[in-house]
Scaffold this motif. Sequence first.
Motif, short mmCIF file in Angstrom:
data_model
loop_
_atom_site.label_atom_id
_atom_site.label_comp_id
_atom_site.label_asym_id
_atom_site.label_seq_id
_atom_site.Cartn_x
_atom_site.Cartn_y
_atom_site.Cartn_z
N UNK A 1 0.82 -1.34 0.13
CA UNK A 1 -0.21 -0.12 -0.04
C UNK A 1 1.03 0.97 0.12
N UNK A 2 0.71 2.10 -1.02
CA UNK A 2 1.68 3.45 -0.85
C UNK A 2 0.62 4.35 -0.50
N UNK A 3 0.86 5.35 0.17
CA UNK A 3 0.16 6.58 0.72
C UNK A 3 0.95 7.80 0.22
N UNK A 4 0.00 8.45 -0.29
CA UNK A 4 0.81 9.82 -0.89
C UNK A 4 0.63 10.86 0.22
N UNK B 1 -3.20 9.93 8.77
CA UNK B 1 -3.48 9.12 7.63
C UNK B 1 -2.44 8.24 7.57
N UNK B 2 -1.19 8.91 7.66
CA UNK B 2 0.06 8.08 7.45
C UNK B 2 0.19 6.92 8.43
N UNK B 3 -0.14 7.11 9.77
CA UNK B 3 -0.33 6.09 10.80
C UNK B 3 -1.36 5.24 10.59
N UNK B 4 -2.54 5.80 10.05
CA UNK B 4 -3.59 4.63 9.63
C UNK B 4 -3.03 3.67 8.71
N UNK B 5 -2.30 3.91 7.73
CA UNK B 5 -1.94 3.18 6.47
C UNK B 5 -0.72 2.19 7.20
N UNK B 6 0.06 2.75 7.88
CA UNK B 6 1.31 2.00 8.46
C UNK B 6 1.17 0.98 9.36
N UNK B 7 -0.21 1.23 10.19
CA UNK B 7 -0.83 0.02 11.05
C UNK B 7 -1.55 -0.73 10.46
N UNK B 8 -2.02 -0.50 9.32
CA UNK B 8 -2.81 -1.70 8.47
C UNK B 8 -2.28 -2.88 8.47
N UNK B 9 -3.24 -3.77 8.08
CA UNK B 9 -2.57 -5.13 7.69
C UNK B 9 -2.04 -5.26 6.36
N UNK B 10 -1.66 -4.32 5.71
CA UNK B 10 -0.90 -4.54 4.41
C UNK B 10 0.59 -3.70 4.67
N UNK B 11 1.51 -4.31 4.10
CA UNK B 11 2.70 -3.48 4.00
C UNK B 11 2.72 -2.31 3.27
N UNK C 1 8.89 -6.08 -8.12
CA UNK C 1 10.09 -6.89 -8.23
C UNK C 1 10.53 -7.49 -6.95
N UNK C 2 9.76 -7.47 -5.82
CA UNK C 2 10.18 -7.96 -4.49
C UNK C 2 11.20 -7.06 -3.88
N UNK C 3 11.79 -6.09 -4.20
CA UNK C 3 12.69 -5.23 -3.71
C UNK C 3 12.30 -4.69 -2.19
N UNK C 4 13.34 -4.47 -1.50
CA UNK C 4 12.95 -4.14 0.01
C UNK C 4 12.64 -2.74 -0.03
N UNK C 5 11.67 -1.99 0.49
CA UNK C 5 11.41 -0.96 0.65
C UNK C 5 11.14 -0.30 2.13
N UNK C 6 11.59 0.88 2.28
CA UNK C 6 11.15 1.66 3.56
C UNK C 6 9.83 1.82 3.83
N UNK C 7 9.58 2.24 4.97
CA UNK C 7 8.14 2.51 5.33
C UNK C 7 7.88 4.08 4.88
N UNK C 8 8.86 4.62 4.48
CA UNK C 8 8.66 6.00 4.49
C UNK C 8 9.97 6.57 3.42
N UNK C 9 9.30 7.31 2.40
CA UNK C 9 10.44 8.23 1.59
C UNK C 9 10.05 9.86 1.34
N UNK C 10 11.15 10.59 1.83
CA UNK C 10 10.86 12.00 1.54
C UNK C 10 10.97 12.07 -0.17
N UNK C 11 10.19 12.83 -0.85
CA UNK C 11 10.18 13.03 -2.07
C UNK C 11 10.37 14.54 -2.41
#
Length: 292
Positions: free
Chosen positions: A110-113, A146-156, A212-222
Amino acid sequence: MAIAESLKNQRILLAGCGNLGGAIATRLLQSGAEVFGLRRRTDQLPQGITPVAADLTQPATLKNTLPPRLDQVIYCLTPSDYTEQGYHAAYVTALENLLVELKGQTPSRLFFVSSTGVYGQDDNGWVDERSPTQPSGFSGQQVLLGEQTALTSSISATVVRFSGIYGPSRQGFLQAVIDGRLNPPANSHYSNRIHEQDAVRAIVHLSTMAAAGETLQSCYLASDCEPARLDQVVQWIRQHTDCKAPADDARDGGRAGSKLCSNRHLLKTGFQFRYPDFRAGYRELIDQRKGA
């Protein structure tokens, strides 16, 4: 599977398919993904996007509407009104409603913008993904919920915090400078921005990594590679295109903190900016205006 081909046959839901979401959806479609666009008025979806007609703030409209077997969900909502209630509805309530309907599905990501508005820093220092998030305004506070809702969901989940997005469809700042409606003082606060094409490309880049199954952080600053004082940006624009003299009642640009946003973690993923600083982005916009 090669990273370059990893989006092929991925089933991706864009929850919120306005200007930014629609551009992301189109780029994903071009990369071989099957893309579903959720919005209230699906007649405004880009060509080729499978429509999902629903209002995320109205749970009843979501019943039996979501496509099955989703691989990824990209949450890209904006408030329908810019009040505290509007922000809460868009970033918290609507996401909660979507997560309820997704139960039983197992998307891999799940990506949260999100927004750099979750930072409250005002000391001209650097901030990154690990910096404290203590927004003073209700907008940043609701986005953070909203970020916290996404990060605490059952989806990565992965949160992507964008700084100020500008580009061909977002020229309000440039137009204000040209019209003489913006006149910040010398040595004004630091501002951070990202061109809308780079914003789209950043999400697609991270989505490709996830597929591709690559490892992602839980947060990125863009944000682009050069934070700049607001008056520096305004002065550069005035030097490169015809602008009216600042009006007596011109805005000074306000002040929403003063910080320098670091994109080093995004760069570490291999992402390359097409518009690494404000000059590259605004030069192209100004040239396009002159050629119009």
